[in-house]
Design an enzyme around this catalytic site. Sequence first.
Site, PDB file in Angstrom:
ATOM      1  N   ILE A 137       0.860  -1.125   0.012  1.00  0.00           N
ATOM      2  CA  ILE A 137       0.088   0.067   0.034  1.00  0.00           C
ATOM      3  C   ILE A 137       0.700   1.229   0.275  1.00  0.00           C
ATOM      4  O   ILE A 137       2.122   1.118   0.400  1.00  0.00           O
ATOM      5  CB  ILE A 137      -1.029   0.163   1.252  1.00  0.00           C
ATOM      6  CG1 ILE A 137      -0.251  -0.296   2.549  1.00  0.00           C
ATOM      7  CG2 ILE A 137      -1.943  -1.122   0.964  1.00  0.00           C
ATOM      8  CD1 ILE A 137      -1.139  -0.357   3.792  1.00  0.00           C
ATOM      9  N   ASP A 138       0.422   2.369  -0.569  1.00  0.00           N
ATOM     10  CA  ASP A 138       1.196   3.576  -0.594  1.00  0.00           C
ATOM     11  C   ASP A 138       1.720   3.936   0.621  1.00  0.00           C
ATOM     12  O   ASP A 138       1.102   3.757   1.787  1.00  0.00           O
ATOM     13  CB  ASP A 138       0.399   4.721  -1.440  1.00  0.00           C
ATOM     14  CG  ASP A 138      -0.158   4.243  -2.897  1.00  0.00           C
ATOM     15  OD1 ASP A 138       0.701   3.397  -3.371  1.00  0.00           O
ATOM     16  OD2 ASP A 138      -1.160   4.919  -3.048  1.00  0.00           O
ATOM     17  N   MET A 139       2.821   4.653   0.624  1.00  0.00           N
ATOM     18  CA  MET A 139       3.473   5.284   1.956  1.00  0.00           C
ATOM     19  C   MET A 139       2.572   5.900   2.728  1.00  0.00           C
ATOM     20  O   MET A 139       2.389   5.861   3.960  1.00  0.00           O
ATOM     21  CB  MET A 139       4.746   6.448   1.578  1.00  0.00           C
ATOM     22  CG  MET A 139       5.101   6.934   2.578  1.00  0.00           C
ATOM     23  SD  MET A 139       6.536   7.992   2.176  1.00  0.00           S
ATOM     24  CE  MET A 139       5.909   9.507   1.350  1.00  0.00           C
ATOM     25  N   THR A 141      -0.710   5.705   2.616  1.00  0.00           N
ATOM     26  CA  THR A 141      -2.217   5.097   3.045  1.00  0.00           C
ATOM     27  C   THR A 141      -1.727   4.172   4.260  1.00  0.00           C
ATOM     28  O   THR A 141      -0.859   3.691   4.394  1.00  0.00           O
ATOM     29  CB  THR A 141      -2.439   4.118   2.086  1.00  0.00           C
ATOM     30  OG1 THR A 141      -2.774   4.914   0.775  1.00  0.00           O
ATOM     31  CG2 THR A 141      -3.707   3.107   2.175  1.00  0.00           C
ATOM     32  N   ARG A 238      -7.187   5.749  -5.766  1.00  0.00           N
ATOM     33  CA  ARG A 238      -7.066   7.265  -5.932  1.00  0.00           C
ATOM     34  C   ARG A 238      -7.226   7.457  -7.521  1.00  0.00           C
ATOM     35  O   ARG A 238      -7.829   8.590  -7.673  1.00  0.00           O
ATOM     36  CB  ARG A 238      -5.502   7.444  -5.733  1.00  0.00           C
ATOM     37  CG  ARG A 238      -5.191   7.056  -4.202  1.00  0.00           C
ATOM     38  CD  ARG A 238      -3.585   7.102  -3.960  1.00  0.00           C
ATOM     39  NE  ARG A 238      -3.159   8.509  -4.431  1.00  0.00           N
ATOM     40  CZ  ARG A 238      -1.659   8.668  -4.274  1.00  0.00           C
ATOM     41  NH1 ARG A 238      -0.794   7.665  -4.052  1.00  0.00           N
ATOM     42  NH2 ARG A 238      -1.109   9.798  -4.604  1.00  0.00           N
TER      43      ARG A 238
END
Length: 303
Positions: A137-139, A141, A238
Amino acid sequence: MDKAEFIVQPGQEGRLDAYLSGCQGEMSRSFIQKLIKNQMVFVNGKWEKGSYKVCAGDMIQMAIPEAQEPEIQAEPMDLDIIYEDSYILLVNKPKGMVVHPAAGHYSGTLVNGLMEHCKDSLSGINGIMRPGIVHRIDMDTTGVLIVCKNDLSHNSIAEQLKEHSITRKYYAIVHGVIKEDEGTVDAPIGRHPIDRKKMSVNYKNGKEAITHYKVLRRFEKFTFIECQLETGRTHQIRVHMASIHHPLLGDSIYGPSRCPYSYLQGQTLHAGVLGIIHPASGQYMEFTAPLPEYFQELLEKLK
């Protein structure tokens, strides 16, 4: 040493370093400028500076040195572990933490902490830079992330991801008031045709991507939603929510450049639920992570 060749198309004219940066989304512009300076890039058989203006039809050849993977160190870290056994580990990832080492982030990542916590008990299928990591998962998130402690569990979870059988529910705050109570975005996602560091809805070269969303609460200018993923493309929620004109609050990449809440660190997105078939027992297990404090406080403000 790898080699790459490009032919400049009409409409792609401009500086040589800028053109190559757009073509090679994984490389920074400074790295490309270094390759040019070291005479590893040629235009029509000749070395040119980074400021050289490429024209339609130009043939560009670039030599790419083999990447040398740095040695990743284990680091003591206060991990928020939701569940752990000898096969899998579920962790609640905080905001601002990178999942695995990459350029510019070789320490302080989740993998650094996992290496200290699990020692040698991590799957090795994804290589030395991503031990135990089967998805990410993104930084910015937060929320539930599964880590595989051996190759058997890695293969099992990877197959479940491929078959879209894993339950993944995310919570987000988006711009605007969504009128319908629920809906689905079914639109392929691929690299942005111009900005190679971004993703976009791409019907020509994208991969299947499906996001189901449900309204949980409406506010004056925002909507609190739950998103359930069928697929797991990079930046999927997103990109999908931005594509229907409801970008995530705090997302400066796919939403407004200026956030009405300046203290926010990136997008308001939380991986709240993850459900899997356990690799060894075959039983369905579901794990949850509560909304982080910043998210709960923001919801209170929006009331």
